[in-house]
Scaffold this active site. Structure first.
Site, PDB file in Angstrom:
ATOM      1  N   ASP A 255       0.875  -1.163   0.000  1.00 17.32           N
ATOM      2  CA  ASP A 255       0.000   0.000   0.000  1.00 17.32           C
ATOM      3  C   ASP A 255       0.921   1.225   0.000  1.00 17.32           C
ATOM      4  O   ASP A 255       2.118   1.127   0.296  1.00 17.32           O
ATOM      5  CB  ASP A 255      -0.948   0.000   1.201  1.00 17.32           C
TER       6      ASP A 255
HETATM    7  C1  BGC Z   1      -4.930   3.306  -0.068  1.00 17.43           C
HETATM    8  C2  BGC Z   1      -5.010   2.307  -1.218  1.00 17.43           C
HETATM    9  C3  BGC Z   1      -4.811   3.020  -2.514  1.00 17.43           C
HETATM   10  C4  BGC Z   1      -3.483   3.739  -2.483  1.00 17.43           C
HETATM   11  C5  BGC Z   1      -3.194   4.499  -3.754  1.00 17.43           C
HETATM   12  C6  BGC Z   1      -3.667   4.121  -0.135  1.00 17.43           C
HETATM   13  O1  BGC Z   1      -3.671   5.123   0.829  1.00 17.43           O
HETATM   14  O2  BGC Z   1      -5.013   2.629   1.160  1.00 17.43           O
HETATM   15  O3  BGC Z   1      -6.243   1.644  -1.204  1.00 17.43           O
HETATM   16  O4  BGC Z   1      -4.878   2.105  -3.572  1.00 17.43           O
HETATM   17  O5  BGC Z   1      -3.477   4.668  -1.411  1.00 17.43           O
HETATM   18  O6  BGC Z   1      -4.021   5.593  -3.856  1.00 17.43           O
END
Ligand code: BGC
Length: 808
Positions: A255
Site C-alpha cells: 500500500d
Molecule cells: C490506499 C489504497 C490506494 C493507495 C493508492 C492508499 O492510501 O489505502 O487503497 O490504492 O493509497 O491511492
C-alpha cells in the site's frame, strides 16, 4: 521525489524476439541483462503511479501505470499528487462495494469488472488498484463502503468475479488490503492482534478464495501489523500463506507508504514498493546484497515478478494505443453510455428493500407499536403507483452522495440524482423540499434548518406519499478515519419526525457507506430502502426500484445491528496504544448475533422483493469421495426447490448455511457457505443444487494448524436470510483424525479418550487406583501430575511407556 516520464521505447527493439509481431517481452533475457542496481530500482515506483523503467543501450524495460480503483478509474491526469483528488480523468463511477456487495450477484460483478477493465485499458493503465475485500468487522470502519461484506464467502465470490472481469480485458487488479485492515484509525501502525484460526476462517478466507479462483495479477499488502509484524514485512503472510499454500503467482505491492524496512520487506516477499522512494530504498537493497545480509537471488525473484507484470500488461496496452490511434476510435476508447447503463443496473441490483409495509386507508400519522400491525395488513407503499401523489424531501435526493472519500474517489462521466430521475420517469413535476442541509452547506440569509424543515412539512402535508431521502454526509465517513457512531445527523431525524407528524405514508431512502442505526426512527417509515453509495447512476438506479421498473433483489451483506454496543467488536475497536485485539474471534457479524441470540434491526442476507418465494424439499446428502466425477471435491450435496409465488417476475437470493453443533472448538451457529441468485417468473419453480466441499465443513484447528472436518452431524439450512431459514437437513459426514498426540501434560480424560491406551488408563483410574471421591477431580489433571503424586501403579516410568505406545 522524481516524477519523470517513463521511457517508452518499444519493447521489441531490444528483446531477442524483436522481429516477431507478437512483441514478446522475454523476462528471463531482460533480467539476465540487468545490473544489481537496475534490478533493485525495479522494486520501487518511479512516481506515485508508475513502475520504474530501465532504459540504456541494450536494455529497455518500460514503466507501467497502476492506479485506483476500486469502483472506477482514478487516473490523475496531470500532477500526480496523491491527495489532490480533483484532477483525475473522467471515468464511470460504478456503485461502491457496499452496493456491489449487496447484489449477491457474481455474474453482474463480472460484467462490472469487464467494464472497469475496458476503462483501465483505454486509459493506458496496467493495473486497477482493487477490489478491496477486507471484512466489515465494525460498522464504524470509515472505509466499509470500499469493502464487500462481513462474510468471507460473499467477499471472496464477488471479489473473484470482479478480478476475473477486469483481467479479462488484459489488464490487472490489485487485491487489497492484505490483511486484517479492518479500520482506518491508526491504520499505518496498529497491530491487529488476531489468533490464527480467526485469521484463517474470517480475515484471510476471502483473499484465499479470490487468489485460488481468479489469480489477481497483484496483491496489495496493508499498512497495519498483524500480530506485531507489518504486513509488508510478514514472511508468513506474503510467502508462506499467499504463495506456498494458496499458489499465488503474481506480484505483491505495498500500500502507498506501507514499507518500514525495505530490506526486510524484500526478504518477506514484498516485490514492489509504492510509490517512489526517491532511490533511497533501492540503495538499501543494493547495500544489503553487497554486505551479504540479503541474497541477490531474492532480489532476482522480486525483479522477475515486476518484469512479468510489465510483460503481461504490454499486449493490451499496445493494442489499446493502436486502437486509439485508429480511425474508428471514440474519445475514451469505451462506450460511456453503455457503462453508465451498467452502473445503473448494478445500483438497482444492490439496493436493498429493508421494509415495505402499508398504511391503512385514512390512516393517521401513528408511531405506536399497535399501528404497525394495521400497516402490515394494508397494501405496501412500494412500488409507487401512478396516482400516489409523490413528493420528495431531503437534500440528498437533489445532491446525491454516491461514492466515498479518499483514494477511491472517481471523477464521474455523468451524475444522476434521484429527484431528476423520478421527474423524468414519471413525467410529473414532483414537488421537492430540501428539508436539511448536508455538511453545513451555506443556507443564505434569512433561513435556517427549522425553516427548511417547515417548508418540507408543507410539501409533505399536501402529498399522497412522501419519499424522504436521508443519509450520511461525506464528512461522516471516509478513508483515513472511522465514524464515531452509527447515527444519522440529528437534523435529518428531526425532519423525518416533523414530516411523519403530518403524513404517515413515508418511504425513507438511505444513502450511506455502512450500517446506520434505524431503531430510533424506522417506526415512522412504513417503507425503508437502503441504496448505499450507488455510484454515478445511483439516483436513477434507486428510482428504478421505487417505481418497480426493477424488482428489488439486493440483500444485506452486513448485519444492521440495533445498537453499536451490540456489535462484536465493541470494546475492542479501534484498539488502544497501537494494538487492536480481535477479541470476538470467529464470531464476526451475524456469527456473533446468532451466538448471542441477539435481536438485530435487519439480519445478514435480508432484503425484500415485490414478489414472494417459497422453498420446498430442502435435502442434504453426504457424497462418498469420487462418487461424482464431475464434482470430485464435493462432500455434501444440498437440494432445494424455490418457487416464485407472487405475481411479478423477480430474483431470489437462496442462501445455504452450515452448522457443526458438536466440535472440539466453538463453532458459529451457522455460516454462509453457498448462495445463488435465481430469476423466476410468476409461478415458476426451479430446483437448485449446491455442492459443499470438505473445506466448507471444516475449521482451522488451532493446535494441528490445518483445516479439519470433525466427523459427525452437520446441519444444513437454506433460506432467504441468516434469520429466515426455510428448511434444514442433517447430514452425517466422516471426519478427519483430529486427535492430538498424547503428551506428559495431556489430561487423564484425554488419555481415557485415546483409542490405543484409553482402556489401560480407564482401568487404572476406575480400577481402584484412585479413590472414589477423587474421580471427579482427576479427569482434568495432567498425566505427569498424577504420576508425580505416586498413585498406585502409575509413575514416570509407566507414563513414558504409555506415551510411547500411544504415539507409536
Ligand atoms: C490506499 C489504497 C490506494 C493507495 C493508492 C492508499 O492510501 O489505502 O487503497 O490504492 O493509497 O491511492
Amino acid at each position: 521525489m522524481s516524477i519523470e516520464k517513463p521511457i517508452e521505447k518499444p519493447i521489441d527493439e531490444l528483446t531477442p524476439d524483436a522481429a516477431t509481431p507478437s512483441r514478446v517481452f522475454d523476462v528471463e533475457h531482460v533480467l539476465a541483462g540487468l545490473t544489481l542496481e537496475e534490478k533493485a530500482s525495479l522494486l520501487s515506483g518511479l512516481d506515485f503511479w508508475t513502475t520504474q523503467p530501465v532504459g540504456r543501450e541494450g536494455v529497455t524495460v518500460p514503466g507501467v501505470m497502476v492506479t485506483d480503483g476500486p469502483h472506477g478509474l482514478r487516473k490523475q491526469a496531470d500532477s500526480p499528487d496523491h491527495l489532490g483528488l480533483g484532477n483525475s480523468v473522467p471515468a464511470t463511477c460504478f456503485p461502491t462495494a457496499a452496493t456491489l456487495g449487496s447484489t449477491w450477484d457474481p455474474a453482474l460483478l463480472r460484467r462490472v469488472g469487464e467494464a472497469l477493465g475496458r476503462e483501465t485499458r483505454a486509459n493506458d493503465v496496467a493495473v486497477l488498484l482493487g477490489p478491496g475485500i477486507n471484512i466489515k468487522r465494525s460498522p464504524l470502519n470509515g472505509r466499509n463502503f470500499e469493502y464487500l461484506s462481513e462474510d468471507p464467502v460473499i467477499a471472496g465470490e464477488l471479489g473473484a468475479a470482479l478480478v476475473a472481469g477486469v483481467q479479462s480485458q488484459g489488464v490487472g487488479t490489485s487485491l487489497k488490503h492484505f490483511a486484517a485492515n479492518n479500520q482506518e484509525a491508526d491504520r499505518m501502525r496498529v497491530s491487529a492482534d488476531v489468533d490464527e484460526r480467526t485469521l484463517r476462517e474470517i480475515y484471510l478466507a476471502g483473499f484465499e478464495r479470490v487468489v485460488k479462483q481468479a489469480q489477481p495479477w497483484t496483491v496489495m499488502c496493508s499498512y497495519n501489523k498483524i500480530n506485531d509484524v507489518y504486513a509488508s514485512q510478514n514472511h508468513w503472510l506474503l510467502t508462506e500463506v499467499l504463495r506456498d499454500e494458496w499458489g499465488f503467482e503474481g506480484l505483491v505491492m505495498s500500500d502507498w507508504g506501507a514499507v518500514r524496512d525495505r530490506v526486510a520487506a524484500v526478504a518477506a516477499g514484498l516485490d514492489l514498493e509504492m510509490p517512489a522512494s526517491g532511490g533511497r530504498t533501492d540503495a538499501e537493497v543494493v547495500a544489503a546484497v553487497r554486505d551479504g545480509s540479503l541474497d541477490e537471488a531474492v532480489v532476482d525473484v522480486a525483479a522477475r515478478r515486476v518484469l512479468h507484470l510489465v510483460a503481461r500488461a504490454l499486449p493490451a496496452l499496445d493494442s489499446a494505443r493502436a486502437a486509439a490511434a485508429g480511425p474508428a476510435a471514440g474519445p475514451a476508447g469505451y462506450d460511456a453510455d453503455a457503462h453508465h447503463a451498467l452502473a445503473r443496473e448494478a445500483a438497482a441490483a444492490g439496493t436493498v428493500l429493508l421494509k415495505n409495509d402499508g398504511v391503512p386507508v385514512g390512516g393517521a400519522a401513528d408511531s405506536s407499536a399497535d399501528g404497525a400491525a394495521d400497516r402490515e395488513a394494508a397494501a405496501p407503499l412500494l412500488p409507487l403507483a401512478s396516482g400516489d401523489g409523490v413528493a420528495v424531501v431531503g437534500e440528498l435526493a437533489r445532491t446525491p452522495r454516491y461514492q466515498g472519500a479518499g483514494s477511491s474517489q472517481v471523477n464521474p462521466t455523468r451524475l444522476d440524482d434521484a429527484l431528476t430521475a423520478l421527474r423524468a420517469a414519471t413525467g410529473a413535476d414532483v414537488p421537492f423540499a430540501a428539508g436539511y442541509t448536508v455538511d453545513g452547506a451555506d443556507l443564505g440569509s434569512g433561513t435556517d434548518e427549522a425553516a427548511l424543515r417547515a417548508q418540507a412539512v408543507e410539501v409533505a402535508r399536501a402529498a399522497g406519499t412522501v419519499l424522504v431521502f436521508l443519509g450520511l454526509p461525506a464528512s461522516y465517513e471516509s478513508e483515513g478515519f472511522d465514524r464515531e457512531h452509527m447515527d444519522l445527523p440529528a437534523e435529518q431525524v428531526a425532519l423525518l419526525e416533523a414530516v411523519a407528524a403530518v403524513n404517515p405514508r413515508i418511504v425513507v431512502v438511505l444513502a450511506n457507506g455502512s450500517a446506520v442505526s434505524v431503531a430510533a426512527w424506522q417506526h415512522l417509515a412504513p417503507a425503508v430502502v437502503e441504496g448505499w453509495l450507488g455510484g454515478q447512476a445511483g439516483g436513477s438506479g434507486v428510482v428504478d426500484v421505487l417505481l418497480g421498473a426493477v424488482n428489488p433483489a439486493g440483500r444485506l451483506a452486513e448485519t444492521l445491528p440495533l445498537r453499536l454496543v451490540d456489535n462484536p467488536s465493541y470494546g475492542n475497536f479501534p484498539g488502544e496504544l497501537g494494538h487492536v485485539r480481535y477479541g470476538e474471534g470467529v464470531l464476526v457479524g451475524y456469527r456473533w448475533y446468532d451466538a448471542r441470540q441477539a435481536d438485530v434491526a435487519y439480519p445478514f442476507g435480508h432484503g425484500l422483493s415485490y414478489t414472494t418465494f417459497a422453498y420446498d424439499g430442502v435435502a442434504a446428502e453426504a457424497l462418498a469421495p469420487g462418487s461424482d466425477p464431475a464434482a470430485d471435491d464435493a462432500a455434501v450435496r444440498v437440494r432445494v426447490t424455490v418457487t416464485n409465488t407472487g405475481e411479478l417476475p423477480g430474483a431470489e437470493v437462496v442462501q445455504v448455511y452450515v452448522g457443526d453443533p458438536v466440535a472440539q472448538v466453538l463453532r458459529p451457529e451457522r455460516e454462509l457457505k453457498a448462495f445463488a441468485k435465481v430469476d423466476l417468473a410468476p409461478g415458476e419453480s426451479r430446483e437448485l443444487t449446491f455442492d459443499l466441499t470438505a473445506r466448507d465443513l471444516s475449521y482451522w484447528h488451532p493446535v494441528l494448524r490445518r483445516w479439519v472436518v470433525e466427523g459427525g452431524e452437520f446441519v444444513v439450512s437454506v433460506g432467504a436470510s441468516s434469520r429466515d431459514l426455510r428448511g434444514s437437513a442433517t447430514v452425517v459426514v466422516d471426519g478427519d483424525d483430529v486427535r492430538l498426540p498424547l503428551a506428559e501434560l495431556s489430561t487423564v480424560a484425554e488419555a481415557i479418550d485415546h483409542p490405543v491406551v484409553g482402556p489401560q488408563v480407564d482401568a487404572l483410574v476406575h480400577g481402584g487406583a484412585v479413590a472414589d471421591d477423587m474421580l471427579g477431580m482427576i479427569g482434568d489433571m495432567p498425566l505427569a501430575v498424577v504420576a508425580d503424586f505416586g498413585m498406585a501403579g502409575f509413575d514416570r516410568a509407566r507414563l513414558a511407556t504409555l506415551l510411547a505406545e500411544a504415539n507409536a
